[in-house]
Design a protein around this motif. Structure first.
Motif, short mmCIF file in Angstrom:
data_model
loop_
_atom_site.label_atom_id
_atom_site.label_comp_id
_atom_site.label_asym_id
_atom_site.label_seq_id
_atom_site.Cartn_x
_atom_site.Cartn_y
_atom_site.Cartn_z
N LYS A 6 26.38 -36.68 -24.38
CA LYS A 6 25.82 -36.61 -26.11
C LYS A 6 25.12 -37.18 -27.11
O LYS A 6 25.69 -38.34 -27.36
N ASN A 7 24.47 -37.15 -28.57
CA ASN A 7 24.21 -37.95 -29.26
C ASN A 7 23.93 -38.93 -28.59
O ASN A 7 23.97 -40.46 -29.00
N VAL A 8 22.57 -38.59 -27.79
CA VAL A 8 21.61 -40.78 -26.97
C VAL A 8 20.72 -40.60 -28.12
O VAL A 8 19.73 -39.77 -27.57
N PRO A 9 20.76 -41.99 -29.11
CA PRO A 9 19.09 -41.47 -29.98
C PRO A 9 18.48 -42.07 -29.33
O PRO A 9 17.57 -42.56 -27.85
N PHE A 10 17.45 -41.04 -29.73
CA PHE A 10 15.72 -42.12 -28.89
C PHE A 10 15.23 -42.31 -30.11
O PHE A 10 15.11 -41.86 -31.50
N ALA A 11 13.94 -43.74 -30.05
CA ALA A 11 13.32 -44.05 -30.87
C ALA A 11 11.20 -43.09 -30.70
O ALA A 11 11.24 -43.60 -29.55
N CYS A 12 11.14 -42.92 -31.64
CA CYS A 12 9.65 -42.67 -31.36
C CYS A 12 8.57 -42.77 -32.52
O CYS A 12 9.28 -42.51 -33.95
N SER A 13 7.66 -42.29 -32.77
CA SER A 13 7.22 -42.30 -34.05
C SER A 13 6.93 -41.17 -34.46
O SER A 13 7.33 -40.14 -33.94
N PRO A 14 6.65 -40.98 -36.14
CA PRO A 14 6.58 -39.53 -36.60
C PRO A 14 5.76 -38.20 -35.91
O PRO A 14 5.45 -37.58 -35.60
N ASP A 15 4.78 -38.93 -35.87
CA ASP A 15 3.34 -38.11 -35.50
C ASP A 15 4.12 -37.77 -33.71
O ASP A 15 3.60 -36.51 -33.06
N ALA A 16 4.78 -38.72 -33.11
CA ALA A 16 4.81 -38.54 -31.56
C ALA A 16 6.03 -37.46 -31.54
O ALA A 16 6.62 -36.41 -30.83
N LEU A 17 7.35 -37.01 -32.99
CA LEU A 17 8.19 -36.50 -33.22
C LEU A 17 7.50 -34.98 -33.55
O LEU A 17 8.19 -34.24 -32.90
N LYS A 18 6.07 -35.00 -34.04
CA LYS A 18 5.86 -33.79 -34.08
C LYS A 18 5.55 -33.29 -33.33
O LYS A 18 5.32 -32.45 -32.93
N GLN A 19 4.68 -34.18 -32.54
CA GLN A 19 4.56 -33.12 -30.96
C GLN A 19 5.65 -33.00 -30.44
O GLN A 19 4.99 -31.75 -30.01
N LEU A 20 6.29 -33.57 -30.08
CA LEU A 20 7.06 -33.12 -29.72
C LEU A 20 7.96 -31.61 -30.33
O LEU A 20 7.80 -30.56 -29.35
N THR A 21 8.37 -31.49 -31.13
CA THR A 21 8.66 -30.54 -32.03
C THR A 21 7.71 -29.37 -31.77
O THR A 21 8.74 -27.84 -31.39
N GLU A 22 6.32 -29.67 -31.80
CA GLU A 22 6.07 -28.77 -31.74
C GLU A 22 5.29 -28.17 -30.59
O GLU A 22 4.92 -27.05 -30.55
N HIS A 23 4.71 -29.45 -29.50
CA HIS A 23 4.67 -28.90 -28.65
C HIS A 23 5.15 -28.94 -27.14
O HIS A 23 4.87 -29.17 -25.97
N ARG A 24 6.26 -30.19 -27.06
CA ARG A 24 7.24 -29.91 -25.77
C ARG A 24 7.89 -29.18 -24.71
O ARG A 24 7.84 -27.37 -25.29
N GLN A 25 7.05 -28.64 -23.57
CA GLN A 25 7.40 -28.18 -22.50
C GLN A 25 8.35 -28.31 -21.43
O GLN A 25 7.27 -29.43 -20.91
N GLY A 26 9.12 -27.05 -20.93
CA GLY A 26 9.48 -27.96 -19.41
C GLY A 26 9.72 -28.93 -19.33
O GLY A 26 10.99 -29.08 -19.75
N GLU A 27 9.50 -29.31 -18.03
CA GLU A 27 10.84 -31.04 -17.50
C GLU A 27 9.85 -32.11 -18.45
O GLU A 27 9.52 -32.92 -19.10
#
Length: 382
Positions: free
Chosen positions: A137-158
Motif C-alpha cells: 500500500k501507499n506506493v507514490p506515483f508522479a504525474c502532471s496536474p492535468d494527467a491527475l485530473k484525467q485519471l480522476t475523471e476518466h480512468r476505466q478498467g485495467e
C-alpha cells in the motif's frame, strides 16, 4: 495515461520481482502452449492446463488469469499478423521464424492489473498493488496536474505495469467521450514527407533545418558506435535509440497539436493522405532510405487523428495517388509537373509553387469531395 511510480527500495524490489516473475510465468505458459497446441491457443485450454501451476507458483487467482490471457492474446495477435500477411509469404524467413518457436516475453514487459489487484488513491497520489510478497500500500506515483485530473475523471478498467530503464510506470486506460464533429467550412490538407515532416495547404512547414541537423548528427553518432562493435557500444546504442524515439514522439506531438489547433480555431476539417504500404510503394534515393524508415510517419498521423477526434474536428484520409503531380487549378497530371523534389510547375497552365504545398492543397480538395459523400444521408428504400 502513463504515470511514474516512486516506490521506496523495499517496495521497488517487491514490484520488480513480481513483474519479472509474471513474465517468466508467461514464458513457461507460452512454451507449454506451443508444445501442445502450436499457434492455436485459447484461454479456456490454457486455463485448464496452466492455472493450477500458476497458483502453486504463488500467483493469486486474478494474477494467474491475467498471465493466461496475456499469452492467449499474444498468440491471437500472431495468428492475425500471419493471416494478414504482415510477416511475409508462407516461405519467407521472417514468417518461418515466427512460426517455429513460442512467443517470448521480456523480463520488463508490461503486465496487466485490474481493479482487484490495483487500487488508486488520487487525493494522496498513491496506489495499492498486489505483489508476490503481499499487498503493498501507499506506493507514490508522479504525474502532471492535468494527467491527475484525467485519471480522476476518466480512468476505466485495467492498467499495465511496465519497467523501462530501471524505472517503473503504470499505464492506465482512460475513457473520454468524443464530441460530435462540427460541419467544416473548409479543409486543411496535410502532406507528410521526409524533408518537411508535415506541410499544410496553408503553406505551414513543420520540421525545419534544426531537426534535420539533429537527425544527421544522430546518424553519425550511430555509425561511430556501430563501428566499435563492443558490448558497451551496443548498450549505448540501445539507450540512444530510446532517446531518439522519445524525441520523435515529442516532435510529432508538437506538430499534431499545432495542426489540430489551427483547424479547430478556423472551423475547418483535417485531411491526410493514406500511407499504408508506403515503404513498399515508394522508392527514394540511397541517402534518404534510412531517414524514410526511421521517422514514425504513421505515429504522426495517429496523433493528428486522435487529437482531432478529441477536439471534434472532422478528419479524413484520402487516396494519395498523384497528389504531388496534379495541378490543383487545371487538373493536369504529369510527372514532368514536378521537375525536382521541392518545386511544382504545371506544364499546361503554368501554376508554380512549393511541391509539398501543392500536394497538401490537392489533399484538401479530395477531402472536400469525399466529405460530401460521407455526409450524404442513406437512401430511403422504396
Amino acid at each position: 495515461m502513463q504515470v511514474k511510480l516512486v516506490p521506496d527500495a523495499a517496495q521497488a524490489s517487491a514490484i520488480e520481482r513480481t513483474l519479472h516473475a509474471a513474465n517468466e510465468a508467461a514464458n513457461r505458459v507460452s512454451a507449454d502452449t506451443f508444445a501442445h497446441c502450436g499457434l492455436k491457443a485459447s484461454v479456456k485450454e490454457l486455463r485448464s492446463r496452466c492455472y493450477g501451476e500458476l497458483k502453486d507458483a504463488g500467483f493469486g487467482a486474478q494474477a494467474a488469469q491475467h498471465v493466461i490471457k496475456r499469452v492467449a492474446d499474444a498468440y491471437t495477435t500472431l495468428r492475425a499478423n500471419i493471416k494478414a500477411g504482415n510477416l511475409g509469404a508462407p516461405k519467407s524467413k521472417r514468417r518461418r521464424k515466427a512460426e517455429s518457436k513460442p512467443v517470448r516475453f521480456r523480463p520488463d514487459a508490461a503486465h496487466t492489473f485490474d481493479d482487484r489487484c490495483l487500487s488508486w488513491n488520487y487525493d494522496a497520489q498513491t496506489v495499492s498493488i498486489w505483489t508476490l510478497d503481499g499487498r503493498i500500500k501507499n506506493v507514490p506515483f508522479a504525474c502532471s496536474p492535468d494527467a491527475l485530473k484525467q485519471l480522476t475523471e476518466h480512468r476505466q478498467g485495467e492498467s499495465d505495469l511496465v519497467e523501462r530503464d530501471g524505472k517503473l510506470y503504470l499505464v492506465a486506460t482512460i475513457d473520454i467521450d468524443e464530441p460530435e464533429p462540427f460541419e467544416p467550412v473548409g479543409w486543411i490538407g496535410v502532406d507528410r514527407g521526409i524533408t518537411n515532416l508535415a506541410t499544410t495547404s496553408d503553406a505551414d512547414n513543420h520540421s525545419g533545418r534544426r531537426l534535420e541537423r539533429y537527425r544527421r548528427w544522430r546518424a553519425r553518432k550511430k555509425a561511430e558506435l556501430q563501428a566499435k562493435r563492443t558490448r558497451s557500444a551496443k548498450q549505448l546504442l540501445k539507450k540512444r535509440a530510446r532517446h531518439e524515439a522519445r524525441h520523435a514522439t515529442h516532435i510529432n506531438h508538437k506538430i499534431s497539436k499545432n495542426v489540430v489547433a489551427v483547424a479547430q480555431r478556423t472551423g475547418r476539417g483535417l485531411a491526410l493522405e493514406q500511407l499504408d504500404g508506403i515503404r513498399e510503394r515508394v522508392t527514394v534515393r540511397r541517402d534518404q532510405r534510412a531517414r524514410q524508415s526511421s521517422w514514425p510517419f504513421h505515429q504522426l498521423g495517429s496523433f493528428i487523428a486522435y487529437k482531432a477526434r478529441r477536439a471534434g474536428v472532422p478528419y479524413l484520409e484520402v487516396d494519395p495517388a498523384y497528389t504531388s503531380q496534379r495541378c490543383p487549378r487545371c487538373g493536369h497530371t504529369e510527372r514532368a509537373n514536378r521537375p525536382d523534389r521541392d518545386r511544382f510547375q504545371c506544364r499546361r497552365c503554368g501554376l508554380a509553387g512549393p511541391a509539398d504545398v501543392v500536394a497538401a492543397v490537392n489533399i484538401a480538395k479530395r477531402a472536400a469531395t469525399a466529405w460530401v459523400f460521407v455526409d450524404m444521408p442513406d437512401p430511403v428504400p422504396a
